[in-house]
Design an enzyme around this catalytic site. Structure first.
Site, PDB file in Angstrom:
ATOM      1  CB  ILE A   1      -5.326   6.336  -0.835  1.00 54.76           C
ATOM      2  CG1 ILE A   1      -5.448   4.423  -0.665  1.00 54.76           C
ATOM      3  CG2 ILE A   1      -4.667   6.719   0.367  1.00 54.76           C
ATOM      4  CD1 ILE A   1      -4.036   3.741  -1.081  1.00 54.76           C
ATOM      5  CB  SER A   2     -10.702   4.130   0.524  1.00 52.70           C
ATOM      6  OG  SER A   2     -11.321   4.666  -0.750  1.00 52.70           O
ATOM      7  CD  GLN A   3     -11.540   3.866   7.191  1.00 50.73           C
ATOM      8  OE1 GLN A   3     -12.570   4.436   6.987  1.00 50.73           O
ATOM      9  NE2 GLN A   3     -10.930   3.693   8.335  1.00 50.73           N
TER      10      GLN A   3
ATOM     11  NE  ARG B   1      -3.740   2.102   3.065  1.00 49.79           N
ATOM     12  CZ  ARG B   1      -4.721   2.405   2.570  1.00 49.79           C
ATOM     13  NH1 ARG B   1      -5.186   2.046   1.505  1.00 49.79           N
ATOM     14  NH2 ARG B   1      -5.062   3.567   3.152  1.00 49.79           N
TER      15      ARG B   1
END
Ligand code: SAH
Length: 224
Positions: free
Chosen positions: A73-75, A47
């Site tokens: 960026i999504s959690q 990530r």
């Protein structure tokens, strides 16, 4: 499990190490993510390579992070949750993501589905993600620079359509691009958003609201 990405990139040290990734996985389990394949994939996908170097030490925190152009960026939790819901479709031929952003969710999906289609309205993000996925060795994702709100009629039917940006109202028109067993996963709402799942029950399309979420808004048109 065998990953569809370049194994030489899986290293990392300190805050980007395999150990940090494994702490993220422990946290996802505590948050209720139980699908083993999802956990196995997210344990391996690096990530930190999807954010700027200055933010890499935060890449495995339980948070969304800026990726430029006002986007995030999504959690990790929400990526895991949506991926788990996506696998609930049963079939894994084609998934469509609307909102590529930095390409992290697309890379996670690419490990689990045969082909990922992903659409991004901001040209610079689409271009950067295309390059990043090529460098990572992810070859089964097709990225497009377009307004994703109409889906991709000529690539339908999809097993899953997943929105990474919040639609103001439920995008029911995309049901026509789903296979009969297909699933539409979409954050809906403006200030107060909920994650919605649309799928067929006894031959009828049914929408279920699952949990409160917080996404950037779905916007119309394209930007460079
Ligand atoms: N899945 C992404 C999250 C990106 S945030 C990740 O893993 O990083 C949501 C993205 O949706 C933003 O990049 C935004 O530009 C994009 N977006 C918003 N409206 C869109 C639209 N109509 N079509 C395509 N992309 C859209």
């Amino acid at each position: 499990m065998a990953l569809r990405l370049n194994p030489s990139l899986l290293g990392g040290t300190g805050m980007t190490s395999a150990r940090t990734r494994s702490r993220m996985i422990d946290r996802l389990r505590q948050q209720g993510i139980s699908n083993r394949e999802v956990l196995a994939v997210m344990e391996q996908v690096p990530r930190h390579l999807f954010v700027d170097e200055a933010l890499q030490h935060k890449a495995y925190d339980d948070t969304s992070l800026p990726i430029g152009y006002g986007q995030t960026i999504s959690q990790p939790y929400i990526v895991a949750r949506m991926t788990e819901l996506a696998l609930g479709a049963g079939a894994r031929d084609k998934v469509l993501e609307i909102g590529t952003g930095c390409g992290y969710q697309a890379t996670v999906l690419a490990q689990l589905f045969k082909t990922v289609y992903s659409i991004e309205r901001i040209g610079a993000l689409a271009q950067r993600s295309r390059q990043r996925l090529a460098e990572l060795g992810v070859h089964n994702a097709r990225l497009r620079h377009a307004d994703g709100s109409k889906g991709i009629a000529d690539a339908a039917p999809f097993d899953v359509i997943l929105f990474a940006a919040a639609a103001p109202i439920s995008p029911e028109h995309l049901i026509t691009q789903l296979a009969p067993h297909g699933r539409l996963i979409v954050p809906v709402g403006e200030d107060a958003q909920e994650l919605a799942l649309i799928c067929q029950e006894n031959g009828v399309w049914v929408e279920t609201r699952l949990e409160p979420v917080r996404f950037v808004p779905l916007l119309g048109g394209i930007a460079q």
